[in-house]
Design an enzyme around this catalytic site. Sequence first.
Site, short mmCIF file in Angstrom:
data_model
loop_
_atom_site.label_atom_id
_atom_site.label_comp_id
_atom_site.label_asym_id
_atom_site.label_seq_id
_atom_site.Cartn_x
_atom_site.Cartn_y
_atom_site.Cartn_z
N ASP A 118 0.89 -1.19 0.18
CA ASP A 118 -0.07 0.06 0.10
C ASP A 118 1.51 1.45 0.14
O ASP A 118 1.52 1.91 1.09
CB ASP A 118 -0.97 0.77 1.25
N ASP A 337 0.56 9.18 -7.05
CA ASP A 337 0.43 8.14 -6.73
C ASP A 337 0.68 6.80 -7.92
O ASP A 337 -1.32 7.51 -8.39
CB ASP A 337 -1.45 8.38 -6.26
#
Length: 457
Positions: A118, A337
């Site tokens: 993550d 991201d």
Amino acid sequence: MALAAAPTSTKLYFPLALLACFILLAQASSHGFTADLIHRDSPLSPLYNSSMSHLDRLHNAFRRSVTRVHHFIKPTMTSLSSSLAAPNIQSIIIPSAGEYLMNVSIGTPPVEVLGIADTGSDLIWTQCKPCKQCFNQNPTLFDPKKSSTYHSIPCQSSSCTYLEEAACGTLINGDHDTCEYSYRYGDRSFTRGTLALETLTFGSASGRPTLLPKVVFGCGHENGGTFDESGSGLIGLGGGPLSLVSQLMKLTNGGKFSYCLLPTANTAASKISFGSAGIVSGSGAVSTPLVAKNPDTFYYLTLEAISVGEKRLAYKTKSPDCEEAAVAANEGNIIIDSGTTLTLLPPGFHDDLVSALETAINAERVSDPRGILSLCFKSKSDDIGVPVITAHFSGGADVKLQALNTFARMDDDMICFTMIPSSDVAIFGNLAQMNFLVGYDLEERSVSFKPTDCTKH
């Protein structure tokens, strides 16, 4: 300690957005290593679903981008002694965006674990015996008592202080000097357990694996939330000191890594490189400062404007009194991201882009029947005259986006803009990063972009 010079391989599975499932086949050296990234929807992926069309996969990825916003809520770490009520959520739940599955081994002798990787969190953890509350998992449950390299961390250690709140624990083994943690995520998933040091092993087809000793991780004895039974924990890849990236980068030349993402229709592997192999430089490369903000997990950049052709639109958002205000000087106003497919922008700024594109593109505007994308055009041709869209980052880093970075075919006769409005967080997503060599230098605090044919990188 340097990484072993022998070629190594390891598998990372990324079930999120368009970077959802990748296998990392790492070739390590004293200068770092380069790895293959295989898309979750590629025929090379173990999660490939042949019954789904390319458009189905795109629709699912775009929906996950919206869900991904919740992963940028700062994780909450609380003391084990607090009255934290844990939701009793059990597997199987389909993982949402922000989740990767990473295949590594832990301990001596090594036990294979499969953890969600993550980019929106830092802590590395896996479910451990004794398991007071755990979700179902297919991999073998790690037993720290059977590992000769497992060492719990004292609560006075610096690693323990990296957690916002931790306790000198008695919950697991009655040892008052052991650092015990409780970590809750934005989607209400959680883990509680003991902070410890352990050896991580990256497998190798050559028989000479790479060992990373004394990696800080959480041995989770109470865990739950949106976890699939194929996994056994979570591996934080954010920018904080406890993440795998931060710990690994210390061994590979000052915290450098880069990736080159192939266009989504390509079934070959993308590349990610660590250490000196991750340096981005040369003709066409531009760099922008990486902004330090709280939390340090996320990678913040400063977006000053976006141009549609020659028309420059200043970045803006709503001020507290609800009036539109330019905020180009607001450092760290967007997160880059690789795990979010779409690019998310403040609503007013997004509206300006939509208006400029509607003027520039000579095609019939239609609505997205799924209600995700706000600007769509009716066309069976891929060429609708999309202008060059330039993202102007601070430091003079002008990133010129091509049509594949900003538009995607959503139906046989519909093409849509892949930037959407968001009042919660601004994100520079992975579609905008396709065919760029994107490099992170955590020592120099910069992110670099270099236009690249990623099929040749």
